[in-house]
Design a protein around this motif. Structure first.
Motif, PDB file in Angstrom:
ATOM      1  N   PHE A   1       0.802  -1.208   0.000  1.00 19.71           N
ATOM      2  CA  PHE A   1       0.000   0.000   0.000  1.00 19.71           C
ATOM      3  C   PHE A   1       0.848   1.277   0.000  1.00 19.71           C
ATOM      4  CE2 PHE A   1      -3.291  -2.801   2.153  1.00 19.71           C
ATOM      5  CZ  PHE A   1      -4.080  -2.906   1.015  1.00 19.71           C
ATOM      6  N   THR A   2       2.108   1.177  -0.358  1.00 26.28           N
ATOM      7  CA  THR A   2       2.958   2.361  -0.455  1.00 26.28           C
ATOM      8  C   THR A   2       2.720   3.047  -1.793  1.00 26.28           C
ATOM      9  OG1 THR A   2       4.655   1.304   0.906  1.00 26.28           O
ATOM     10  CG2 THR A   2       5.326   3.209  -0.381  1.00 26.28           C
ATOM     11  N   GLY A   3       2.660   4.386  -1.790  1.00 21.97           N
ATOM     12  CA  GLY A   3       2.408   5.138  -3.005  1.00 21.97           C
ATOM     13  C   GLY A   3       3.597   5.185  -3.947  1.00 21.97           C
ATOM     14  N   ASN A   4       3.356   5.661  -5.160  1.00 23.98           N
ATOM     15  CA  ASN A   4       4.381   5.688  -6.206  1.00 23.98           C
ATOM     16  C   ASN A   4       5.663   6.395  -5.778  1.00 23.98           C
ATOM     17  OD1 ASN A   4       3.324   4.147  -8.235  1.00 23.98           O
ATOM     18  ND2 ASN A   4       2.621   5.852  -9.503  1.00 23.98           N
ATOM     19  N   ILE A   5       5.537   7.597  -5.248  1.00 29.38           N
ATOM     20  CA  ILE A   5       6.726   8.390  -4.917  1.00 29.38           C
ATOM     21  C   ILE A   5       7.575   7.685  -3.865  1.00 29.38           C
ATOM     22  CG2 ILE A   5       7.558  10.576  -3.983  1.00 29.38           C
ATOM     23  CD1 ILE A   5       5.055  11.902  -5.080  1.00 29.38           C
ATOM     24  N   ALA A   6       6.929   7.215  -2.805  1.00 28.01           N
ATOM     25  CA  ALA A   6       7.664   6.555  -1.718  1.00 28.01           C
ATOM     26  C   ALA A   6       8.326   5.271  -2.200  1.00 28.01           C
ATOM     27  CB  ALA A   6       6.726   6.273  -0.546  1.00 28.01           C
ATOM     28  N   ARG A   7       7.632   4.525  -3.062  1.00 24.13           N
ATOM     29  CA  ARG A   7       8.223   3.287  -3.582  1.00 24.13           C
ATOM     30  C   ARG A   7       9.442   3.595  -4.449  1.00 24.13           C
ATOM     31  NH1 ARG A   7       3.432   2.374  -5.606  1.00 24.13           N
ATOM     32  NH2 ARG A   7       4.282   1.881  -7.674  1.00 24.13           N
ATOM     33  N   HIS A   8       9.313   4.588  -5.316  1.00 21.22           N
ATOM     34  CA  HIS A   8      10.439   4.958  -6.173  1.00 21.22           C
ATOM     35  C   HIS A   8      11.660   5.335  -5.333  1.00 21.22           C
ATOM     36  CE1 HIS A   8       7.591   6.118  -9.720  1.00 21.22           C
ATOM     37  NE2 HIS A   8       7.814   4.824  -9.654  1.00 21.22           N
ATOM     38  N   LEU A   9      11.419   6.155  -4.308  1.00 21.10           N
ATOM     39  CA  LEU A   9      12.524   6.625  -3.478  1.00 21.10           C
ATOM     40  C   LEU A   9      13.173   5.466  -2.736  1.00 21.10           C
ATOM     41  CD1 LEU A   9      14.063   9.106  -2.496  1.00 21.10           C
ATOM     42  CD2 LEU A   9      12.401   9.340  -0.645  1.00 21.10           C
ATOM     43  N   PHE A  10      12.351   4.581  -2.161  1.00 22.69           N
ATOM     44  CA  PHE A  10      12.884   3.428  -1.425  1.00 22.69           C
ATOM     45  C   PHE A  10      13.723   2.533  -2.331  1.00 22.69           C
ATOM     46  CE2 PHE A  10      12.521  -1.062  -0.366  1.00 22.69           C
ATOM     47  CZ  PHE A  10      13.024  -1.077   0.925  1.00 22.69           C
ATOM     48  N   LEU A  11      13.186   2.185  -3.493  1.00 23.01           N
ATOM     49  CA  LEU A  11      13.887   1.273  -4.401  1.00 23.01           C
ATOM     50  C   LEU A  11      15.176   1.889  -4.914  1.00 23.01           C
ATOM     51  CD1 LEU A  11      10.824  -0.123  -6.372  1.00 23.01           C
ATOM     52  CD2 LEU A  11      12.219  -1.359  -4.706  1.00 23.01           C
ATOM     53  N   LYS A  12      15.163   3.190  -5.143  1.00 23.84           N
ATOM     54  CA  LYS A  12      16.367   3.854  -5.632  1.00 23.84           C
ATOM     55  C   LYS A  12      17.433   3.927  -4.558  1.00 23.84           C
ATOM     56  CE  LYS A  12      18.505   6.079  -8.947  1.00 23.84           C
ATOM     57  NZ  LYS A  12      18.854   5.392 -10.220  1.00 23.84           N
ATOM     58  N   MET A  13      17.022   4.300  -3.339  1.00 24.22           N
ATOM     59  CA  MET A  13      17.978   4.488  -2.257  1.00 24.22           C
ATOM     60  C   MET A  13      18.472   3.175  -1.676  1.00 24.22           C
ATOM     61  SD  MET A  13      18.385   7.758  -1.998  1.00 24.22           S
ATOM     62  CE  MET A  13      19.142   7.940  -0.391  1.00 24.22           C
ATOM     63  N   LYS A  14      17.566   2.211  -1.494  1.00 25.33           N
ATOM     64  CA  LYS A  14      17.920   0.969  -0.814  1.00 25.33           C
ATOM     65  C   LYS A  14      18.335  -0.151  -1.761  1.00 25.33           C
ATOM     66  CE  LYS A  14      17.009   2.182   3.474  1.00 25.33           C
ATOM     67  NZ  LYS A  14      18.030   2.135   4.564  1.00 25.33           N
ATOM     68  N   LYS A  15      17.758  -0.170  -2.961  1.00 26.01           N
ATOM     69  CA  LYS A  15      18.024  -1.286  -3.875  1.00 26.01           C
ATOM     70  C   LYS A  15      18.799  -0.875  -5.113  1.00 26.01           C
ATOM     71  CE  LYS A  15      15.997  -4.291  -1.307  1.00 26.01           C
ATOM     72  NZ  LYS A  15      16.791  -5.362  -0.654  1.00 26.01           N
ATOM     73  N   GLY A  16      18.917   0.425  -5.347  1.00 29.64           N
ATOM     74  CA  GLY A  16      19.768   0.894  -6.433  1.00 29.64           C
ATOM     75  C   GLY A  16      19.187   0.770  -7.824  1.00 29.64           C
ATOM     76  N   PHE A  17      17.860   0.744  -7.955  1.00 30.38           N
ATOM     77  CA  PHE A  17      17.280   0.695  -9.298  1.00 30.38           C
ATOM     78  C   PHE A  17      15.969   1.465  -9.337  1.00 30.38           C
ATOM     79  CE2 PHE A  17      15.229  -2.929  -7.225  1.00 30.38           C
ATOM     80  CZ  PHE A  17      13.916  -2.860  -7.692  1.00 30.38           C
ATOM     81  N   THR A  18      15.549   1.802 -10.538  1.00 27.73           N
ATOM     82  CA  THR A  18      14.278   2.479 -10.758  1.00 27.73           C
ATOM     83  C   THR A  18      13.302   1.484 -11.356  1.00 27.73           C
ATOM     84  OG1 THR A  18      15.369   4.611 -11.131  1.00 27.73           O
ATOM     85  CG2 THR A  18      13.117   4.361 -11.961  1.00 27.73           C
ATOM     86  N   CYS A  19      12.211   1.257 -10.660  1.00 33.02           N
ATOM     87  CA  CYS A  19      11.227   0.283 -11.124  1.00 33.02           C
ATOM     88  C   CYS A  19      10.410   0.872 -12.275  1.00 33.02           C
ATOM     89  CB  CYS A  19      10.294  -0.113  -9.980  1.00 33.02           C
ATOM     90  SG  CYS A  19       9.088  -1.385 -10.430  1.00 33.02           S
ATOM     91  N   LYS A  20      10.186   0.062 -13.306  1.00 28.57           N
ATOM     92  CA  LYS A  20       9.419   0.495 -14.474  1.00 28.57           C
ATOM     93  C   LYS A  20       8.247  -0.452 -14.725  1.00 28.57           C
ATOM     94  CE  LYS A  20      13.491   2.626 -16.609  1.00 28.57           C
ATOM     95  NZ  LYS A  20      14.385   2.647 -17.799  1.00 28.57           N
ATOM     96  N   CYS A  21       7.707  -1.009 -13.645  1.00 27.82           N
ATOM     97  CA  CYS A  21       6.587  -1.937 -13.788  1.00 27.82           C
ATOM     98  C   CYS A  21       5.319  -1.184 -14.195  1.00 27.82           C
ATOM     99  CB  CYS A  21       6.360  -2.715 -12.494  1.00 27.82           C
ATOM    100  SG  CYS A  21       5.641  -1.727 -11.154  1.00 27.82           S
ATOM    101  N   SER A  22       4.270  -1.930 -14.474  1.00 26.52           N
ATOM    102  CA  SER A  22       3.025  -1.319 -14.944  1.00 26.52           C
ATOM    103  C   SER A  22       2.415  -0.376 -13.913  1.00 26.52           C
ATOM    104  CB  SER A  22       2.013  -2.407 -15.320  1.00 26.52           C
ATOM    105  OG  SER A  22       1.723  -3.241 -14.201  1.00 26.52           O
ATOM    106  N   ARG A  23       2.583  -0.679 -12.652  1.00 26.27           N
ATOM    107  CA  ARG A  23       2.047   0.190 -11.600  1.00 26.27           C
ATOM    108  C   ARG A  23       2.843   1.486 -11.509  1.00 26.27           C
ATOM    109  NH1 ARG A  23       1.471  -1.481  -5.164  1.00 26.27           N
ATOM    110  NH2 ARG A  23       0.874   0.589  -4.393  1.00 26.27           N
ATOM    111  N   CYS A  24       4.145   1.387 -11.569  1.00 26.77           N
ATOM    112  CA  CYS A  24       4.993   2.573 -11.472  1.00 26.77           C
ATOM    113  C   CYS A  24       4.834   3.484 -12.687  1.00 26.77           C
ATOM    114  CB  CYS A  24       6.461   2.162 -11.326  1.00 26.77           C
ATOM    115  SG  CYS A  24       6.882   1.522  -9.700  1.00 26.77           S
ATOM    116  N   SER A  25       4.418   2.918 -13.811  1.00 28.06           N
ATOM    117  CA  SER A  25       4.254   3.690 -15.038  1.00 28.06           C
ATOM    118  C   SER A  25       2.873   4.322 -15.146  1.00 28.06           C
ATOM    119  CB  SER A  25       4.508   2.789 -16.258  1.00 28.06           C
ATOM    120  OG  SER A  25       5.797   2.202 -16.195  1.00 28.06           O
TER     121      SER A  25
END
Length: 432
Positions: A257-281
């Motif tokens: 239930f995390t929103g787009n912005i928070a998910r993008h920031l978490f994945l970039k900072m903690k996992k080192g990638f930008t997600c481009k899945c259907s939800r993120c797009s």
């Protein structure tokens, strides 16, 4: 990238005890990132995709009140006299103290001479999972090296800090490299008490590495979910939706239930990638509007959503009047609503929270917003334990809140998962 064939060989050796002669999975090259796991046949919702066992496991030791957890069975021990009497600096119960696993751990840590063996040191206890990599077989250690490891500037910090708790910590470069590499693999693909590996509403109180699961790639709308067997701590991964043959099996590293912005920031900072899945797009997140806020124009009844740029502070667009707003402008609205809800929780009255979420909050923030979702989850959890100051009418809101969240999950396209089971169970309790 490590050869998928070699990785598969080592994984097969690791999973040999399960004796799965017709696996529903195979390792292949992924379009998402590097390697991935793919289905070998069509799977129905709920089907088991694979079982996995921990290659490495140990106490998380993140909080002071968990340091008295047995380092072998992880059961909580009495508040005093829980340290090993042999002087290794590890907590252990009387039964596990006689087991081979602890004898190996004890021998290893004693050889490093803990500075204060009778005092529970979180850094030392937390190192156990990493230190156990030293006693792995060659094939097992090769498997660790086959797994993704983000070797950033901080991955050596853990071993370096823990070393201060021993008088004779090893200086052999090979041993240090094994431990540092293990830390990097655990941080990238492991589980922890506050794990990046998300499976909403299921606790994981250890630190562990499940090799096959570690190869799975991320999607914000995963097609699988996992549970753990209490006695063995083995993992069972199931299909959350029907999955065609040859499809990549995905998990999620973020909260559902995390929103787009928070998910993008978490994945970039903690996992080192930008997600481009259907939800993120999709700025509307499949019509679930988890990030949405009301348009700033008081004459407009539309919802504003953040642009899917992947930036931490994107512009927002109203879906009705098309007005653009800055991130700073929209955050003010969300902070106001979040503060109002928090003040209700701080009042210690659960009834006031329920009434506010039921009758008032939608005037300031959409019911679909993740701030409201999180508040409803807290209410559901508290009402599942006690009604507190709520009457029948307020307590009945729990079923409605569960229904609201299940509807959002359906809009996202989320199938079976631990969170869905939890919400359906709590809803059924009230319906009866």
């Amino acid at each position: 990238m490590i050869c998928p064939k070699r990785t598969a060989e080592l994984i097969t050796l690791h999973l040999a005890p399960f004796k799965d002669t017709d696996p529903a999975w195979e390792i292949g090259v992924s379009k998402i990132a590097g390697r991935g796991i793919f289905t070998t046949r069509e799977l129905k919702r709920g089907d088991i995709i694979f079982r996995d066992s921990p290659l490495l496991i140990g106490p998380s030791a993140r909080a002071e009140d968990t340091l008295n957890s047995c380092s072998v069975c992880f059961k909580m021990l009495p508040d005093t006299k829980f340290m090993c009497r042999q002087g290794c600096g590890l907590p252990v119960c009387s039964l596990c103290g006689k087991k081979q696993q602890h004898k190996a751990d004890c021998t290893l840590f004693k050889s490093w001479k803990p500075c204060e063996p009778d005092v529970a040191n979180s850094l030392l206890i937390r190192l156990l999972c990493v230190g156990r990599a030293i006693n792995l077989s060659k094939d097992q250690r090769d498997l660790v090296y086959c797994l993704q490891a983000n070797l950033d500037n901080n991955h050596r910090t853990e071993v370096r800090n823990a070393a201060k708790g021993f008088h004779e910590f090893p200086t052999d470069k090979k041993l240090i490299e094994i431990m540092n590499r293990t830390v990097a693999v655990l941080r990238t693909n492991g589980f922890d008490e506050t794990s990046d590996r998300s499976n909403d509403n299921q606790e994981f109180l250890y630190r562990a590495l499940f090799p096959l699961f570690a190869i799975m790639n991320h999607d914000c709308i995963p097609n699988s979910y996992y549970t753990f067997e209490d006695k063995t701590r083995n993992m069972i991964v199931r299909a959350s939706v029907d999955i065609p043959a040859g499809t990549e099996v995905t998990t999620t590293y973020t909260k559902l239930f995390t929103g787009n912005i928070a998910r993008h920031l978490f994945l970039k900072m903690k996992k080192g990638f930008t997600c481009k899945c259907s939800r993120c797009s999709d700025s509307t997140e499949k019509g679930a509007f988890i990030s949405a806020l009301y348009c700033r124009d008081t004459n407009c009844t539309g919802l504003a959503v953040p642009e899917t740029t992947g930036l931490p502070h994107p512009n927002w667009n109203c879906l009705v009047c098309k007005q653009k707003s800055t991130h700073a402008q929209m955050v003010k609205s969300q902070d106001f609503a979040s503060g109002a809800i928090s003040s209700k929780f701080n009042s210690k009255s659960l009834k006031s929270v329920v009434l506010y979420l039921r009758d008032k909050s939608s005037s300031f923030i959409p019911d679909s917003n993740y701030v409201v979702i999180d508040a409803k989850l807290q209410v559901i959890a508290r009402l599942s334990k006690s009604r507190e100051d709520c009457g029948d009418e307020e307590a009945a809101s729990k079923a409605k809140f569960c229904e609201d969240l299940l509807e959002i999950m359906d809009k996202l396209g989320l199938g079976d998962c631990v969170m869905r089971t939890y919400l359906e169970t709590e809803k059924a309790k009230e319906v009866k």
